[in-house]
Enzyme design. Sequence first.
Site, PDB file in Angstrom:
ATOM      1  N   ASN A   1       2.583   1.448   4.058  1.00 29.39           N
ATOM      2  CA  ASN A   1       2.818   0.185   4.765  1.00 29.39           C
ATOM      3  C   ASN A   1       2.544   0.307   6.268  1.00 29.39           C
ATOM      4  O   ASN A   1       3.229  -0.258   7.087  1.00 29.39           O
ATOM      5  CB  ASN A   1       4.243  -0.307   4.501  1.00 29.39           C
TER       6      ASN A   1
ATOM      7  N   CYS B   1       0.873  -1.182   0.000  1.00 29.47           N
ATOM      8  CA  CYS B   1       0.000   0.000   0.000  1.00 29.47           C
ATOM      9  C   CYS B   1       0.906   1.226   0.000  1.00 29.47           C
ATOM     10  O   CYS B   1       2.111   1.101  -0.194  1.00 29.47           O
ATOM     11  CB  CYS B   1      -0.982  -0.014   1.170  1.00 29.47           C
TER      12      CYS B   1
ATOM     13  N   ASP C   1      -7.973   3.499   1.524  1.00 27.70           N
ATOM     14  CA  ASP C   1      -7.062   3.861   2.604  1.00 27.70           C
ATOM     15  C   ASP C   1      -7.870   4.415   3.780  1.00 27.70           C
ATOM     16  O   ASP C   1      -8.565   5.415   3.636  1.00 27.70           O
ATOM     17  CB  ASP C   1      -6.072   4.913   2.102  1.00 27.70           C
TER      18      ASP C   1
ATOM     19  N   CYS D   1      -1.180   0.626   7.224  1.00 21.49           N
ATOM     20  CA  CYS D   1      -2.591   0.279   7.428  1.00 21.49           C
ATOM     21  C   CYS D   1      -2.983  -0.955   6.619  1.00 21.49           C
ATOM     22  O   CYS D   1      -3.126  -2.044   7.156  1.00 21.49           O
ATOM     23  CB  CYS D   1      -3.519   1.443   7.051  1.00 21.49           C
ATOM     24  N   ARG D   2      -3.135  -0.770   5.313  1.00 16.44           N
ATOM     25  CA  ARG D   2      -3.701  -1.827   4.490  1.00 16.44           C
ATOM     26  C   ARG D   2      -2.768  -3.010   4.263  1.00 16.44           C
ATOM     27  O   ARG D   2      -3.169  -4.166   4.455  1.00 16.44           O
ATOM     28  CB  ARG D   2      -4.162  -1.258   3.141  1.00 16.44           C
ATOM     29  N   SER D   3      -1.535  -2.758   3.838  1.00 17.50           N
ATOM     30  CA  SER D   3      -0.658  -3.899   3.525  1.00 17.50           C
ATOM     31  C   SER D   3      -0.234  -4.690   4.761  1.00 17.50           C
ATOM     32  O   SER D   3      -0.218  -5.926   4.700  1.00 17.50           O
ATOM     33  CB  SER D   3       0.543  -3.474   2.670  1.00 17.50           C
TER      34      SER D   3
END
Length: 161
Positions: A15, A12, A129, A17-19
């Site tokens: 690096n 993301c 995000d 939150c999402r990934s």
Amino acid sequence: MKQEKIRLLFVCMGNICRSPSAEAVMKKMVEDKRLDDRIEIDSAGIIGYHAGERADSRMRAHASRRGYRLESLSRPVVTDDFYNFDMIIGMDDQNISDLKRKAPDWESVEKIHKMTDFSRNKTYDHVPDPYYGGDAGFELVLDLLEDACEGLLEYILSEKK
């Protein structure tokens, strides 16, 4: 004969939150199915602004409530990632564009996939995000990642037969 591991890299923007959440969700699914000897999982960010930092505390809290441990430290995508990973999975179209720009060759470009391409419930075409939003955004990310990780795991297992 020992089967070679499949190596996945979730990406993301930063690096945090999402990934790292995708990494944690996928790791738990892989561990629960006792496939950790066959699948290796990591995460990275397009930018290195948060390098060395833990995942966002709000993301960690939401993930923890679902039984996920976000333990990785943020790091940026590097050229070696394109050689060391079998699949590089971005969270949105901007991540995909940035990854393609960073890819050192055509073979590397072919390793790039979008997370929601593996979703079974096609309600979103990207993982949004949650950084600037509220609690609902973090929960949505986890919902989308749980669905897409299940689909990704099914894809990997069907390809490896």
